[in-house]
Design a protein around this motif. Structure first.
Motif, short mmCIF file in Angstrom:
data_model
loop_
_atom_site.label_atom_id
_atom_site.label_comp_id
_atom_site.label_asym_id
_atom_site.label_seq_id
_atom_site.Cartn_x
_atom_site.Cartn_y
_atom_site.Cartn_z
N LYS A 194 -16.05 -2.00 34.84
CA LYS A 194 -14.82 -1.10 34.72
C LYS A 194 -15.08 -0.25 33.56
CE LYS A 194 -12.10 -1.27 38.24
NZ LYS A 194 -12.11 0.04 39.28
N THR A 210 -18.04 2.03 33.48
CA THR A 210 -17.64 3.34 34.37
C THR A 210 -16.65 4.23 33.64
OG1 THR A 210 -17.56 1.78 36.28
CG2 THR A 210 -16.47 4.11 36.57
N ARG A 211 -15.57 3.38 32.94
CA ARG A 211 -14.70 4.38 32.16
C ARG A 211 -15.29 4.98 30.81
NH1 ARG A 211 -9.88 6.47 32.28
NH2 ARG A 211 -8.83 6.52 30.22
N TRP A 218 -17.12 7.90 32.41
CA TRP A 218 -16.20 8.98 32.66
C TRP A 218 -16.01 9.84 31.45
CZ3 TRP A 218 -11.16 9.72 31.48
CH2 TRP A 218 -10.39 10.86 32.04
#
Length: 169
Positions: A153, A156-157, A160
């Protein structure tokens, strides 16, 4: 009855198959069963029948009487096996001495068995050590497994956020 038949019968009457197996192998026979001394195994498949004076291994298929066992286990001829049993159990029946060749064969067989036992012991020790290491690694994986989700996570964060920053610049 020939002299050989007399000697065989006399030895059979004075010495049991259990006594012979336990004497030469240092294994304890419980309820007529033990691990086979003729091959490596983990379960007891070596059976002794006291009434018949015979043994049989369901693992390797070896079987016979006390003379055959001594012949196989010590690597002796029949005559040498008879003399060895007579000597080791102090029966005083044959009065024959064991040949140098037979003594060398017995020493070699004993040395081979000692090496096999040592190797088996080392393999068991290595196996136990590897099992302990595996359990440690497995426990670490179990403990760290929830964090992999969080890590994924976060990656991914981060990706982003980087893309958003690039878009804004």
């Amino acid at each position: 009855m020939s002299r050989l038949e007399y000697i065989k019968e006399e030895i059979r009457q004075r010495v049991s198959i259990t006594q012979v197996v336990e004497r030469y192998t240092n294994r304890r026979i419980v309820k007529g069963v033990c691990n086979c001394p003729l091959h490596t195994e983990k379960t007891a498949s070596f059976s002794v029948d006291e009434t018949k004076g015979l043994y049989y291994c369901f693992g390797c298929g070896a079987g016979g009487d006390i003379f055959k066992f001594v012949q196989t286990y010590l690597g002796l001829s029949f005559k040498e096996a008879v003399a060895q049993i007579d000597k080791d159990f102090a029966l005083g029946i044959t009065g024959e001495k064991i040949s140098v060749k037979a003594q060398i064969a017995m020493r070699e067989a004993k040395k081979k068995r000692a090496i096999e036992e040592y190797t088996k012991m080392q393999n068991n020790r290595l196996y136990n050590e590897l099992c302990a290491q595996y359990r440690t690694v497995d426990n670490l994986v179990r403990v760290l497994e929830p964090f992999t989700y969080i890590w994924d996570k976060m990656i991914t964060r981060k990706a982003w956020l980087e893309s958003e920053l690039d878009r804004l610049l």
